[in-house]
Design an enzyme around this catalytic site. Sequence first.
Site, PDB file in Angstrom:
ATOM      1  CG  ASN A  95      -2.210  -0.859   0.815  1.00  0.00           C
ATOM      2  OD1 ASN A  95      -3.088  -0.411   0.092  1.00  0.00           O
ATOM      3  ND2 ASN A  95      -2.278  -2.091   1.322  1.00  0.00           N
ATOM      4  CG  HIS A 125      23.048   5.304   8.274  1.00  0.00           C
ATOM      5  ND1 HIS A 125      23.848   5.775   7.261  1.00  0.00           N
ATOM      6  CD2 HIS A 125      21.793   5.280   7.776  1.00  0.00           C
ATOM      7  CE1 HIS A 125      23.113   6.025   6.199  1.00  0.00           C
ATOM      8  NE2 HIS A 125      21.856   5.738   6.483  1.00  0.00           N
ATOM      9  CE  LYS A 185      11.131 -11.060  21.335  1.00  0.00           C
ATOM     10  NZ  LYS A 185      11.409 -11.425  22.742  1.00  0.00           N
TER      11      LYS A 185
END
Length: 216
Positions: A95, A125, A185
């Site tokens: 979407n 980063h 996780k």
Amino acid sequence: MDVFRYFCKIIKNISSKYLIKRALYLLPMLILKSKFLNSGKNFLIEFPFKILNPNYISVGKRFRVFKGARIECISAYGEQIFNPRLIIGNNVTFNNQVHIGVINEVLIGDNVLLASYVYISDHSHGDYGAAFNSSPESSPSSRKLFSSGIINIKENVWIGEGAKILPNVTIGRGSIIGANAVVTKNVPDYSIAIGIPARVIKTYNFESKKWVRNER
């Protein structure tokens, strides 16, 4: 008769304008489709969109992407070189405003549905784990890109509005990720996970054919 010819002319003009408009819409789509590593039939991406390095992307049949997609397979960042892979199965829908970033590998299985503003990234980063710690004194944009593992979203998964899927995560078959959840996780098959960080609150019971709430 003159009235009939007049209406025929109007219809012809409307048809011509529609066909021209349709061609102008489809031609860039066909060019983009040809640049993908592999692409199936019934491919549709709505404008506007940004797709970086489509040659690293494979998509299956009936791939649908609504407005504002930002899909980036990053092959180079500063002195770093990557070989990213984004593999998308059949009957997958994104979407509005979906953002996917790949330097390693992201797998999206058949029949996956992404709501709007979903973010999926297999990297960050800098590295903030045990092996190496990026300095907070450096600007984030100057830190090396780092991936702790691939993302694997299996078949029939539904990811809710604004959810974030982070590196080194597998989302099991048939599972649901709640709106605005942050998945850090693995989520087992046939589970519902919500929250920040996401936790499993229900699992589907095939005997009772019901979603059963997990005990804390």
